[in-house]
Design an enzyme around this catalytic site. Sequence first.
Site, PDB file in Angstrom:
ATOM      1  N   CYS A 111       0.825  -1.202   0.000  1.00  7.99           N
ATOM      2  CA  CYS A 111       0.000   0.000   0.000  1.00  7.99           C
ATOM      3  C   CYS A 111       0.867   1.263   0.000  1.00  7.99           C
ATOM      4  O   CYS A 111       1.601   1.524  -0.926  1.00  7.99           O
ATOM      5  CB  CYS A 111      -0.963  -0.044   1.183  1.00  7.99           C
ATOM      6  N   HIS A 112       0.817   2.055   1.066  1.00  5.40           N
ATOM      7  CA  HIS A 112       1.642   3.258   1.205  1.00  5.40           C
ATOM      8  C   HIS A 112       3.023   2.943   1.798  1.00  5.40           C
ATOM      9  O   HIS A 112       3.870   3.831   1.888  1.00  5.40           O
ATOM     10  CB  HIS A 112       0.956   4.284   2.116  1.00  5.40           C
TER      11      HIS A 112
END
Length: 179
Positions: A111-112
């Site tokens: 994800c991030h």
Amino acid sequence: MEKLKNKRIAILVADGFEEIELSSPKEALEHAGAKTAIISPSKGQVRSKNGDEWSKNYPVDVDLQEAEEDKYDALLLPGGVINPDKLRTNKTAIALVNAFWERDKPIAAICHGPQLLINADLVRDKKMTSVEAIKVDLINAGANWEDSEVVVDDGLITSRTPEDLPAFNKAIIKLFSKL
């Protein structure tokens, strides 16, 4: 299943990590026989988020200031919006990420999570994926970004979102078992 017996996996997080991006890989790794340790600059416990809502607290196993790369075989970087933003400006967190990389220990980010890899200067010329929101950041930092559920390149595993967790978990177990 003991593919990861005697393997120790560090999980680096700060408050605001996406809960399922820690809990799902952690459970998969432990089911495969690994021992996991949550490392955080947060004292005692670290708070997760479930989407936009604050969720559970998780116990911190090792304070970031005391974490040593040589005690672990691999590193996991969960995402969430807040967590990587806090860690990517933390010099100790970046030094820990670099220590894993310099010693050829695999790093998995979802994800991030790859934002830490940008600040650690580890993405140039690497094939990677991530959540769409940081695609341009990775490209601007020199990564070869692709829209795939999991990308493995030279000891670096990246994945997009919680929907990709089954493939991500399978990939990290496969790579970590080769240690």
